[in-house]
Enzyme design. Structure first.
Site, PDB file in Angstrom:
ATOM      1  CE  LYS A  20      -3.988   1.851   2.638  1.00  0.00           C
ATOM      2  NZ  LYS A  20      -4.905   1.591   3.775  1.00  0.00           N
ATOM      3  CB  SER A  68      -8.515   0.508   5.773  1.00  0.00           C
ATOM      4  OG  SER A  68      -9.218   1.682   5.555  1.00  0.00           O
ATOM      5  CB  SER A 124      -8.373   3.438   2.906  1.00  0.00           C
ATOM      6  OG  SER A 124      -7.483   2.836   3.841  1.00  0.00           O
TER       7      SER A 124
HETATM    8  N1  GLN Z   1     -13.556   3.366   6.182  1.00  0.00           N
HETATM    9  C1  GLN Z   1     -12.994   3.964   7.355  1.00  0.00           C
HETATM   10  C2  GLN Z   1     -12.843   5.455   7.139  1.00  0.00           C
HETATM   11  O1  GLN Z   1     -13.497   5.952   6.306  1.00  0.00           O
HETATM   12  C3  GLN Z   1     -11.729   3.265   7.710  1.00  0.00           C
HETATM   13  C4  GLN Z   1     -10.496   3.767   7.068  1.00  0.00           C
HETATM   14  C5  GLN Z   1      -9.274   3.007   7.513  1.00  0.00           C
HETATM   15  O2  GLN Z   1      -9.365   1.982   8.202  1.00  0.00           O
HETATM   16  N2  GLN Z   1      -8.107   3.519   7.155  1.00  0.00           N
HETATM   17  O3  GLN Z   1     -12.113   6.152   7.776  1.00  0.00           O
END
Ligand code: GLN
Length: 489
Positions: free
Chosen positions: A73, A174, A150
């Site tokens: 990532k 994420s 994400s």
């Molecule tokens: N979907 C969550 C958010 O919008 C989690 C994001 C993450 O775990 N980095 O922040």
């Protein structure tokens, strides 16, 4: 099927017997990466991977990760390789050091194939907000469905079959939510167990390094390499490291799992609910006990608001260093304030700006008590509840998401219980810092569905054992578009 679709142990065996070489693994990955049309990459590093493979040195029998290709990532710092976290404010930023995770993988002779896209700065869950645009779900060739975020690029790339594992970060879900949408194993450990040094912070009290694999056993093997104290990360734990593969054969017989009742109740799709309940039946038939328990509806419905207040507050403060001077493009201006305003206006998308506004608002002196501190207290209440439910059971078992991967244009009612609970409960694992793993268990309309298990602090070995037992039951392992499987259930 190719070598990349096999579990790490089998690839290792093939490498040891000379049936395949690291360079051939890279070439196999190269073909797949070149045909990957999911918009999963920030940077493809095949030439570098070929060079690394060519000079890798003799086979290392006791190093299961020798020559194993992976994708990373793009919010992990990689020395000499542009790292942007899919944000325009970091365009052109080339770190001078490797994140500890990247360093450890390098020492183990893993081969980095590509840096993957993400929702900008790891905020968001749709795989649409990074500066490269939408990332697609490889299980849907029409590209109408998201892969989630994400860690969208890592999930898409691994589900496409481009690599053996993919790193991710998990602040709310994420890794574990996109894993559910992409038929993958998605794991995050106990908070502090894997060093976050060199991972761009989003909300450090919630941030975890995590990763995707095709097999539960691979997740345990990787954890043996990545878990441990790191003097570069002062939040990293001194807890003794174990052999996390040791319990893999234990299975689920005699184990006790707890299902949170309201999470099941808040799922709208009857088919998805039935499929989950069928899995529970199969687990019981295998000799495990499953109990249903309430969490408290109000407390569950407060997860998302609590998460947003805490994560945005931490994010706005951690990202204050993105001022257009230290990193990324310089847009000029008459004063420091103007330089910063220009860079941040041009460099951030709407979502990021909105979250910084929420975070700054929650931190304002006059709002702190009512927003930030109240959210902190509510977090403590939620964690207390999670811990009390875990007492006397081995793990909490829930559907990782209410549905298969949604279509890009689908709208959800943000005040519905399905959204507030079934779509956001994975943050329980971040609030509490407990280890948590998602794995595929069924298909619906040709798309995978995942379950999630959350276990006790530093008991990742036990969590892997449970997950492995369930993986054997479902027969759904090694999924990618190159290696579709039917499953047992
Ligand atoms: N979907 C969550 C958010 O919008 C989690 C994001 C993450 O775990 N980095 O922040």
């Amino acid at each position: 099927m190719g070598y990349l679709d096999l579990p790490i142990r089998e690839i290792h065996k093939a490498l040891g017997e000379g049936r395949v070489s690291p360079l051939e693994l890279v070439e196999e990955a190269a073909k797949r990466i070149e045909s990957d049309d999911c918009n999963a990459f920030e940077a493809v590093l095949l030439d570098q991977a070929r060079q690394e493979a060519a000079k890798i040195g003799p086979f290392e029998e006791d190093n299961l990760l020798w020559g194993i290709p992976y994708v990373c990532k793009d919010n992990f710092s990689t020395k000499g390789i542009e790292t942007t976290a899919s944000s325009n404010i970091l365009n052109g930023y080339v770190p001078l050091f490797d994140a500890s995770v990247v360093k450890k993988l390098k020492e183990r002779k893993c081969l980095l194939l590509a840096k993957t896209t993400l929702d900008e700065l790891a905020m968001g869950g749709t795989g649409t907000t990074g500066h490269k645009g939408k990332t697609f779900n490889p299980f849907d060739p029409s590209h109408e469905r998201m892969v989630g975020g994400s860690s969208c690029g890592s999930a898409a790339s691994l589900a496409h079959g481009d690599a053996v594992f993919a790193t991710g970060s998990d602040t709310g879900d994420s890794v574990r939510k996109p894993a559910s949408f992409a038929g993958l194993v998605g794991f995050k450990p106990t908070w502090g167990r894997i060093s976050r040094y060199g991972l761009f912070p989003f909300a450090p009290s919630l941030d975890h390094v995590g990763y995707f694999t095709h097999y539960v056993e691979d997740a345990a093997i990787l954890f043996n390499a990545l878990a441990g104290h790191d003097e570069m990360d002062f939040t990293s734990s001194f807890e003794m490291v174990k052999d996390y593969t040791a319990k893999l054969g234990e299975g689920i017989k005699g184990k006790k799992l707890l299902v949170i009742q309201e999470i099941i109740d808040s799922i709208d799709d009857a088919v998805n609910k039935e499929k989950f309940l069928a899995l529970v039946k199969a687990i019981e038939k295998e000799g495990a006990e499953v109990v249903y328990a309430p969490f408290g509806l109000e407390l569950l419905r407060s997860i998302y608001a609590t998460y947003i207040v805490i994560s945005c507050a931490e994010a706005t403060s951690n990202d204050a260093n993105l001022d257009g001077i230290k990193f990324g493009p310089y847009y000029g201006g008459a004063s420091y304030q103007e330089v910063m305003a220009n860079a941040r206006t041009k460099g951030f998308s709407e979502l990021i700006k909105r979250r910084f506004v929420i975070g700054s608002f929650a931190l304002m002196k006059e709002n702190q008590e009512d927003l930030f501190l109240r959210a902190q207290r509510n977090r403590a209440k939620i964690v207390e509840k999670v811990n009390s439910l875990l007492e006397g059971v081995d793990a909490i078992l829930v559907p990782a998401a209410p549905s298969i991967a949604p279509k890009f244009n689908s709208a959800s009612d943000r005040l519905s219980s399905e959204y507030l609970i079934a779509d956001n409960h994975l943050a329980l694992g971040n609030f509490s810092g407990l280890p948590s793993i998602t794995l595929p268990y069924a298909f619906h309309d040709g798309m995978p569905l995942g379950i999630n298990l959350m276990g006790k602090a530093f008991a990742e070995d036990e969590l892997f054992a449970l997950a492995k037992g369930i993986e054997e039951l479902t027969g759904l392992a090694g999924l990618s578009v190159y290696a579709k499987k039917e499953g047992n259930l």
